[in-house]
Scaffold this active site. Structure first.
Site, PDB file in Angstrom:
ATOM      1  N   HIS A  42      35.354  32.254  37.693  1.00 13.19           N
ATOM      2  CA  HIS A  42      34.929  32.953  38.909  1.00 13.19           C
ATOM      3  C   HIS A  42      36.033  33.918  39.333  1.00 13.19           C
ATOM      4  O   HIS A  42      37.157  33.823  38.828  1.00 13.19           O
ATOM      5  CB  HIS A  42      34.694  31.937  40.041  1.00 13.19           C
ATOM      6  CG  HIS A  42      35.966  31.275  40.453  1.00 13.19           C
ATOM      7  ND1 HIS A  42      36.449  30.150  39.817  1.00 13.19           N
ATOM      8  CD2 HIS A  42      36.889  31.603  41.390  1.00 13.19           C
ATOM      9  CE1 HIS A  42      37.608  29.809  40.360  1.00 13.19           C
ATOM     10  NE2 HIS A  42      37.905  30.681  41.315  1.00 13.19           N
ATOM     11  N   HIS A  67      41.836  38.696  39.752  1.00 11.33           N
ATOM     12  CA  HIS A  67      42.044  38.118  38.426  1.00 11.33           C
ATOM     13  C   HIS A  67      41.090  36.953  38.234  1.00 11.33           C
ATOM     14  O   HIS A  67      40.678  36.321  39.207  1.00 11.33           O
ATOM     15  CB  HIS A  67      43.496  37.643  38.269  1.00 11.33           C
ATOM     16  CG  HIS A  67      43.855  36.501  39.165  1.00 11.33           C
ATOM     17  ND1 HIS A  67      44.191  36.663  40.500  1.00 11.33           N
ATOM     18  CD2 HIS A  67      43.888  35.165  38.942  1.00 11.33           C
ATOM     19  CE1 HIS A  67      44.439  35.484  41.037  1.00 11.33           C
ATOM     20  NE2 HIS A  67      44.264  34.548  40.120  1.00 11.33           N
TER      21      HIS A  67
END
Ligand code: 2AM
Length: 170
Positions: A40, A113
């Site tokens: 995610h 990220h």
């Protein structure tokens, strides 16, 4: 309840990221690889907070995310994203809303990220395959420690975007 707000990734994005993880494994890199279902993009980390209903999720004007780059923060290895002003605007609106409603969150600068590996040992050199997705909502997530690692559960999604006139109630 441990809460965070994230973008849940499409199957195409997860497949591309799994391929990156397999490249790392084939280079004998070890550590805690993020499972496919847990991949995610975190937008805001709230942490322990008792009232998920109080968390406002602003509607997202749809935009495209694309994988780009690979790197590490110490022994945490991640895949990056192509620069995306719409993503930055989405995070700014979200964080403004949290601040306005007095919900605490980690105010570290947003550095987009997708974590692929924690406590990594080795120095991977990988190619990130091209992959992208349309983002049209964000998700309030709950994080629990399970027997086999962290379990992330989507509690709620933002409402669909409608035109600015409608958003303003005109
Ligand atoms: P990470 O991927 O860089 O570890 C659930 O813990 C998610 O929230 C993870 O994606 C984690 O980021 C992110 N996160 C951001 N700030 C955090 C913090 N202060 N503590 C724990 N997780 C944090």
């Amino acid at each position: 309840m441990r809460l965070f707000i994230a973008i849940c990734l499409s199957e195409e994005m997860k497949d591309a990221l799994r391929r990156v993880q397999r490249q790392m494994e084939s280079q004998r890199v070890t550590g805690n690889f993020t499972s496919a279902e847990n991949l995610h993009l975190t937008l805001a980390f709230i942490g322990e907070y008792p009232d998920p209903d109080a968390v406002d999720l602003p509607p997202v004007e749809p935009f495209t995310l694309a994988l780009d780059g690979f790197g590490s923060f110490g022994d945490l290895w991640w895949a990056g994203l192509a620069p995306c002003p719409a993503l930055n605007r989405c995070v700014a609106a979200l964080r403004r809303g949290l601040a306005d409603s007095g919900i605490p969150f980690d105010r570290k600068r947003f550095s987009p990220h997708i974590t692929l590996l924690r406590r990594g040992i080795g120095r991977p050199a990988v190619q990130v395959p091209p992959a992208g997705m349309t983002v049209d909502h964000i998700s309030l997530m709950r994080s629990d420690r399970g027997k086999r690692g962290m379990v992330y559960t989507e509690l709620r999604r933002s409402e669909p975007w409608s035109s600015p006139r409608k958003q303003d109630g005109v």
